[in-house]
Design an enzyme around this catalytic site. Structure first.
Site, mmCIF file in Angstrom:
data_model
loop_
_atom_site.group_PDB
_atom_site.id
_atom_site.type_symbol
_atom_site.label_atom_id
_atom_site.label_comp_id
_atom_site.label_asym_id
_atom_site.label_seq_id
_atom_site.Cartn_x
_atom_site.Cartn_y
_atom_site.Cartn_z
ATOM 1 N N CYS A 20 0.065 -3.506 15.948
ATOM 2 C CA CYS A 20 0.483 -3.292 14.559
ATOM 3 C C CYS A 20 0.969 -1.855 14.436
ATOM 4 O O CYS A 20 0.231 -0.918 14.747
ATOM 5 C CB CYS A 20 -0.676 -3.543 13.591
ATOM 6 S SG CYS A 20 -0.259 -3.165 11.864
ATOM 7 N N CYS A 23 1.202 1.544 10.177
ATOM 8 C CA CYS A 23 0.796 2.929 9.897
ATOM 9 C C CYS A 23 1.431 3.827 10.954
ATOM 10 O O CYS A 23 0.760 4.315 11.865
ATOM 11 C CB CYS A 23 -0.723 3.050 9.900
ATOM 12 S SG CYS A 23 -1.530 2.125 8.590
ATOM 13 N N GLU A 275 7.707 -4.644 -19.861
ATOM 14 C CA GLU A 275 7.576 -5.082 -18.465
ATOM 15 C C GLU A 275 8.123 -6.500 -18.358
ATOM 16 O O GLU A 275 7.854 -7.334 -19.224
ATOM 17 C CB GLU A 275 6.097 -5.047 -18.046
ATOM 18 C CG GLU A 275 5.748 -5.801 -16.796
ATOM 19 C CD GLU A 275 6.410 -5.235 -15.553
ATOM 20 O OE1 GLU A 275 6.898 -6.036 -14.741
ATOM 21 O OE2 GLU A 275 6.440 -3.994 -15.402
ATOM 22 N N ASN A 322 8.219 4.015 -14.979
ATOM 23 C CA ASN A 322 7.540 3.802 -13.695
ATOM 24 C C ASN A 322 8.232 2.644 -12.978
ATOM 25 O O ASN A 322 7.675 1.559 -12.843
ATOM 26 C CB ASN A 322 6.051 3.506 -13.935
ATOM 27 C CG ASN A 322 5.306 3.249 -12.638
ATOM 28 O OD1 ASN A 322 5.620 3.830 -11.604
ATOM 29 N ND2 ASN A 322 4.327 2.359 -12.686
ATOM 30 N N CYS A 349 8.007 5.777 -6.898
ATOM 31 C CA CYS A 349 7.496 5.456 -5.562
ATOM 32 C C CYS A 349 8.594 5.615 -4.514
ATOM 33 O O CYS A 349 8.401 5.278 -3.348
ATOM 34 C CB CYS A 349 6.911 4.045 -5.528
ATOM 35 S SG CYS A 349 8.093 2.745 -5.958
#
EC number: 2.1.1.189
Length: 390
Positions: A20, A23, A275, A322, A349
């Site tokens: 994996c 990360c 939203e 956001n 983000c």
């Protein structure tokens, strides 16, 4: 966070063996990871920072580098008698990720139990190569406030529901902290995580979380931050920054379950949250009711369309945005510029789209920027930016 933890390097067997690679920076100390992210942010926002104004960049906020993640998205692989919950490795092998370091210990234990559950229920994992089988994904979300869980089974059809219902009482008796269980039907032979149909197998349909004494609710399809420890600091910081302007009216665009707006709201503030996801709006409305807020309106609408339908007379004192990774877009940037509120709080983000949007928001300047490392060991991070009217 202590220096010893910051400077330690996480040893992940999955990564070391090439099973994996999610990360990708896990072999770097967290402090080094954050330094690189900070430099990336500085470079992207440099065109919007006046000379000798580096002080508007506040110190980055970090959290734990393991055991922080509240959501697991497990592909179900293998066979009914020997299921594997995890991912397909770069070499094409099924990899069990139940012991992923990102998950708290109690979550790891539950994932192992769910592997046995699939085996006991005799649920055949969906085979992409053969377009056969039933169980595609297991999605598990954890609430940090009580250590409770929302569990979802993503099936190809209704055929596996009876088997799940047969084994469910024993699972819930062993794990009473599982408060919500649902089945999502995703019949399409495509890499799509979920379908439209959600079938609840428990009376409860929502999971309660709480950040900074603000109740928030999670339903199966509503977006929620995956790092509660840092997310709580993100919301608290937003609350403090907004309070400096003493607004009487607020818009919270792309509000999700209402985290930002509800943190900034009070009985003296009129809050409008927008939203597109109806489930998230239902959660936000529930939170507002629990908090005793009356001057609050949450609506399931597209944020850009909502803004286009408003006139300058409707403008609030302050607007919070956001957006998802794509940013708010040129049309909404134009609307915000025309409304000209006192300030705009932008939570991003994706700093690349933040920088792109800043090019199109006219008549404002940055006064504060802060990085929140919600996604350790990856290239991703959250940014809070305060824009004040010139």
């Amino acid at each position: 966070m202590s220096a010893a933890i910051v400077n330690a390097v996480k040893q992940c067997g999955y990564f070391n063996q090439g099973q994996c690679l999610s990360c990708r920076h896990i072999q770097q100390p967290l402090a080094q990871q954050v330094a690189v992210k900070t430099q990336t942010l500085l470079q992207l926002l440099a065109p919007f920072i006046p000379a000798n104004s580096a002080e508007l960049f506040l110190p980055p906020i970090t959290g734990d580098d393991s055991g922080f993640r509240n959501k697991a998205k497990m592909v179900v692989l293998g066979a009914a008698h020997e299921p594997v919950l995890g991912i397909v490795s770069p070499s094409g092998e099924a990899v069990d990720l139940c012991d992923c370091l990102l998950y708290p210990a109690d979550m790891q234990a539950l994932l192992h139990r769910l592997t046995r559950f699939v085996q006991q229920a005799g649920l055949p994992p969906y085979r992409v190569d053969k377009a056969k089988g039933e169980l595609k994904f297991i999605l598990l979300t954890r609430s940090q406030v009580r250590g409770e869980y929302l569990l979802r089974f993503v099936l190809r059809s209704h055929n596996g529901i009876e088997r799940i219902e047969r084994e469910l009482p024993a699972l819930l008796a062993e794990y009473p902290q599982i408060k919500v269980v649902s089945v999502n039907i995703q019949p399409v032979h495509m890499a799509i995580l979920e379908g439209d149909e959600e079938i609840f197998l428990t009376e409860n349909t929502r999971l309660e979380e709480r950040f900074n004494h603000v109740p928030l609710f999670i339903r199966p399809k509503s977006f929620f931050q995956t790092n509660p420890q840092v997310a709580a600091q993100l919301y608290q910081t937003a609350r403090e920054w907004v309070a400096e302007f003493s607004p009487r009216s607020l818009w919270d665009l792309f509000c999700g379950v209402g985290g930002f707006g509800l943190h900034c709201a009070s009985k003296d503030i009129t809050l409008t949250g927008i939203e597109i996801e109806a489930e998230a709006i239902a959660c936000a409305q529930m939170s507002a009711q629990m908090m005793g807020l009356e001057n609050v309106q949450f609506m399931a609408l597209d944020s850009t369309d909502f803004a286009k339908g408003k006139s300058a007379a409707d403008k609030p004192d302050l607007i919070i945005v956001n957006p998802p990774r794509r940013g708010i877009g040129e049309a909404l940037c134009q609307s915000l510029s025309e409304f000209a509120p006192k300030a705009i709080l932008y939570s991003s983000c994706n700093p690349k789209t933040l920088a792109k949007d800043l090019e199109h928001i006219q008549g404002y300047h940055l006064t504060k920027v802060q990085l929140f490392d919600l996604f350790p060991h990856t290239d991703h991070f959250e940014v809070l930016a305060m824009l004040v009217k010139d």
